[in-house]
Motif scaffolding. Structure first.
Motif, short mmCIF file in Angstrom:
data_model
loop_
_atom_site.label_atom_id
_atom_site.label_comp_id
_atom_site.label_asym_id
_atom_site.label_seq_id
_atom_site.Cartn_x
_atom_site.Cartn_y
_atom_site.Cartn_z
N ASP A 1 0.83 -1.21 0.00
CA ASP A 1 0.00 0.00 0.00
C ASP A 1 0.87 1.26 0.00
OD1 ASP A 1 -2.33 -1.46 0.03
OD2 ASP A 1 -2.65 -1.29 2.21
N LEU A 2 1.89 1.23 0.83
CA LEU A 2 2.78 2.38 0.94
C LEU A 2 3.51 2.66 -0.37
CD1 LEU A 2 4.03 4.54 2.79
CD2 LEU A 2 5.80 2.87 3.41
N PHE A 3 3.98 1.59 -1.02
CA PHE A 3 4.70 1.78 -2.28
C PHE A 3 3.77 2.23 -3.40
CE2 PHE A 3 6.20 0.36 -6.41
CZ PHE A 3 7.46 0.95 -6.44
N VAL A 4 2.65 1.53 -3.57
CA VAL A 4 1.72 1.84 -4.66
C VAL A 4 1.18 3.27 -4.52
CG1 VAL A 4 -0.52 1.27 -5.68
CG2 VAL A 4 1.08 -0.55 -5.04
N GLY A 5 0.92 3.69 -3.28
CA GLY A 5 0.35 5.01 -3.07
C GLY A 5 1.29 6.16 -3.36
N ASN A 6 2.61 5.88 -3.34
CA ASN A 6 3.58 6.96 -3.52
C ASN A 6 4.66 6.63 -4.55
OD1 ASN A 6 2.83 8.79 -0.98
ND2 ASN A 6 2.89 6.67 -0.27
N ALA A 7 4.40 5.68 -5.41
CA ALA A 7 5.42 5.17 -6.34
C ALA A 7 6.05 6.28 -7.18
CB ALA A 7 4.82 4.10 -7.25
N VAL A 8 5.24 7.23 -7.63
CA VAL A 8 5.77 8.28 -8.52
C VAL A 8 6.74 9.20 -7.81
CG1 VAL A 8 3.75 8.24 -10.02
CG2 VAL A 8 3.77 9.74 -8.03
N ASP A 9 6.70 9.22 -6.48
CA ASP A 9 7.55 10.15 -5.72
C ASP A 9 8.86 9.53 -5.25
OD1 ASP A 9 5.55 12.14 -5.91
OD2 ASP A 9 4.50 11.29 -4.18
N TYR A 10 9.00 8.22 -5.39
CA TYR A 10 10.19 7.57 -4.85
C TYR A 10 11.39 7.70 -5.78
CZ TYR A 10 7.19 5.41 -1.32
OH TYR A 10 6.32 5.20 -0.28
N SER A 11 12.55 7.87 -5.17
CA SER A 11 13.80 7.91 -5.93
C SER A 11 14.26 6.48 -6.20
CB SER A 11 14.87 8.65 -5.13
OG SER A 11 15.21 7.91 -3.96
N VAL B 1 13.34 2.94 -4.22
CA VAL B 1 12.84 1.75 -4.91
C VAL B 1 13.69 0.54 -4.58
CG1 VAL B 1 12.44 0.69 -7.17
CG2 VAL B 1 11.76 3.06 -6.77
N ARG B 2 14.99 0.75 -4.49
CA ARG B 2 15.90 -0.37 -4.15
C ARG B 2 15.61 -0.90 -2.74
NH1 ARG B 2 19.67 2.25 -7.64
NH2 ARG B 2 20.29 3.75 -6.04
N VAL B 3 15.30 0.00 -1.82
CA VAL B 3 14.98 -0.42 -0.45
C VAL B 3 13.70 -1.26 -0.46
CG1 VAL B 3 14.27 0.35 1.83
CG2 VAL B 3 16.14 1.51 0.66
N PHE B 4 12.67 -0.76 -1.15
CA PHE B 4 11.42 -1.52 -1.26
C PHE B 4 11.69 -2.88 -1.90
CE2 PHE B 4 9.08 2.46 -0.56
CZ PHE B 4 8.02 2.00 0.20
N ASP B 5 12.57 -2.91 -2.89
CA ASP B 5 12.89 -4.16 -3.57
C ASP B 5 13.40 -5.20 -2.58
OD1 ASP B 5 12.96 -5.74 -5.82
OD2 ASP B 5 14.34 -4.47 -6.94
N ASP B 6 14.34 -4.78 -1.74
CA ASP B 6 14.90 -5.70 -0.74
C ASP B 6 13.84 -6.16 0.26
OD1 ASP B 6 17.39 -5.49 -1.91
OD2 ASP B 6 18.06 -3.87 -0.59
N VAL B 7 12.98 -5.22 0.66
CA VAL B 7 11.94 -5.56 1.63
C VAL B 7 10.95 -6.57 1.04
CG1 VAL B 7 9.95 -4.65 2.90
CG2 VAL B 7 12.10 -3.37 2.87
N PHE B 8 10.52 -6.32 -0.18
CA PHE B 8 9.60 -7.25 -0.84
C PHE B 8 10.21 -8.65 -0.94
CE2 PHE B 8 7.44 -3.49 -2.99
CZ PHE B 8 6.26 -3.63 -2.27
N GLN B 9 11.47 -8.71 -1.31
CA GLN B 9 12.14 -10.01 -1.46
C GLN B 9 12.13 -10.78 -0.15
OE1 GLN B 9 13.17 -11.48 -4.09
NE2 GLN B 9 13.89 -10.06 -5.64
N CYS B 10 12.32 -10.08 0.92
CA CYS B 10 12.33 -10.75 2.23
C CYS B 10 10.94 -11.18 2.66
CB CYS B 10 12.91 -9.81 3.29
SG CYS B 10 14.66 -9.43 3.07
N LEU B 11 9.94 -10.33 2.40
CA LEU B 11 8.59 -10.61 2.88
C LEU B 11 7.89 -11.75 2.15
CD1 LEU B 11 7.18 -7.02 3.54
CD2 LEU B 11 7.65 -8.79 5.24
N ILE B 12 8.25 -12.00 0.89
CA ILE B 12 7.51 -13.04 0.14
C ILE B 12 8.01 -14.45 0.43
CG2 ILE B 12 6.95 -11.47 -1.76
CD1 ILE B 12 9.03 -12.97 -3.44
#
Length: 367
Positions: free
Chosen positions: A37-47, A51-62
């Motif tokens: 939710d956090l990523f999708v809601g603000n995707a256009v604003d992220y550097s 995005v790389r931080v979210f990438d690592d988090v997603f990889q761990c959570l799945i």
């Protein structure tokens, strides 16, 4: 003890740390939902760093979560152009089609190399998902046409964003001789080169004629006439702007006295079907439609008759035959045997055959 002044993002960070360190699967799923939710809601604003931080988090959570949660993540991330690339690749490579399908069919973040890897190694469901992408390169289309089943091939051909290579088109037109549905899909493509379209129509017309004559043998002659007229109307409608320009160019060259055997041979060597056909028609003194019919015939006699009437040398005839073989994807013919046949063919005989050909089709010599 948590401070009352903690922000939602700080709360989420604490929850994330807890979920990754000793959380249950259910807690991981809930945390994954909130991070998504956090990523999708603000995707256009992220550097890119964000995005790389979210990438690592997603990889761990799945890790160790249920298929439905992965599938939901894939569905939500697939349309986002700036989605984290590593998790997109991970989801695309998933063997479970419910997880990989949204990414394979929609994600523009998925790189070409990964798509080709999947197209080479995965099953028909994954190939079908790839065939639905907005844009398909020739390399991907070649793989889908080669490895795909009937459903995948028709889906690919029906996709206006799929770029079909000359090799794939040749293979597809050949397959269409035994598949009316595929023939229809190919014939409706606006980018289908004219020489393939004409070959498709010629073969389809023969198939339709046989079916109708078998069903109504008492109407065989009438059916044959109707089918021939229908094929002629379809052929006329298939004339593209490119074809018109090619014919206009040849007509201008002929009117100025600049059209000769060398020019037609050059057109053939360059693989220019329309120009070669129009040039051969002009030199032989026949309607361009007559020459076109003889050019797309599976046999080579028609070309040799036209060339003999036009007074062409064997080297030019060979160039035209070679062009036909390359464009149609047919097997190579014995050029030495054809040369002997051409050299033995008399001009008077060629003229007689051509007159008979015109009579059969009700055409008149070109003006």
């Amino acid at each position: 003890m948590r401070s009352k002044s903690a922000t939602p993002s700080e709360n989420l960070l604490e929850e994330l740390q807890a979920a990754l360190s000793h959380g249950t699967v259910a807690r991981r799923v809930e945390t994954l939902r909130r991070v998504t939710d956090l990523f999708v809601g603000n995707a256009v604003d992220y550097s890119d760093d964000h995005v790389r931080v979210f990438d690592d988090v997603f990889q761990c959570l799945i890790e160790q979560i249920e298929i439905s949660a992965k599938a939901l993540l894939a569905e939500r991330l697939a349309p986002i152009v700036s989605a984290p690339p590593k998790i997109i690749r991970t989801l695309a490579l998933d063997e479970v089609i419910e997880v990989s399908s949204p990414v394979l069919s929609k994600s523009e973040r998925l790189d070409e190399a990964t798509l080709i890897e999947i197209a080479r190694t995965r099953g028909q469901a994954h190939l079908k998902a790839i065939s639905l992408r907005r844009v398909l390169s020739e390399a991907l289309t070649d793989l889908l046409v080669t490895r795909g089943n009937e459903d995948v091939v028709q889906s690919t051909v029906s996709n206006p964003g799929a770029r079909l290579s000359e090799g794939s088109l040749t293979d597809l037109v050949t397959r269409a001789e035994r598949d009316d549905d595929l023939a229809t899909c190919i014939g409706l493509r606006p980018d289908l080169p004219r020489h393939h379209y004409l070959k498709l129509v010629a073969k389809a017309s023969l198939s339709v004629r046989r079916k109708l004559e078998a069903a109504h043998p008492e109407l065989a002659d009438e059916v044959s006439s109707v089918v021939q007229e229908a094929a002629q109307r379809v052929r006329a409608a298939a004339t593209t702007r490119q074809t018109e320009m090619a014919r206009a160019l040849v007509k201008s060259l002929h009117a100025d006295g600049r059209l000769n055997e060398f020019q037609v041979s050059t057109f053939a060597e360059q693989g220019k079907f329309d120009e070669t056909n129009a040039g051969l028609a002009a030199l032989a003194g026949v309607a361009v439609e007559t020459a076109e019919t003889m050019m797309i015939d599976s046999r080579t006699e028609g070309v040799m008759i036209l060339a003999k009437v036009a007074g062409m040398s064997w080297s030019s005839v060979r160039a035209i035959i070679a062009m036909r073989e390359k464009l149609s994807g047919g097997s190579q013919t014995d050029m030495l045997a054809l040369r002997d046949t051409y050299e033995a063919l008399r001009s008077s005989t060629a003229q007689q055959v051509l007159r008979f050909h015109r009579m059969q089709r009700g055409t008149t010599p070109a003006a």
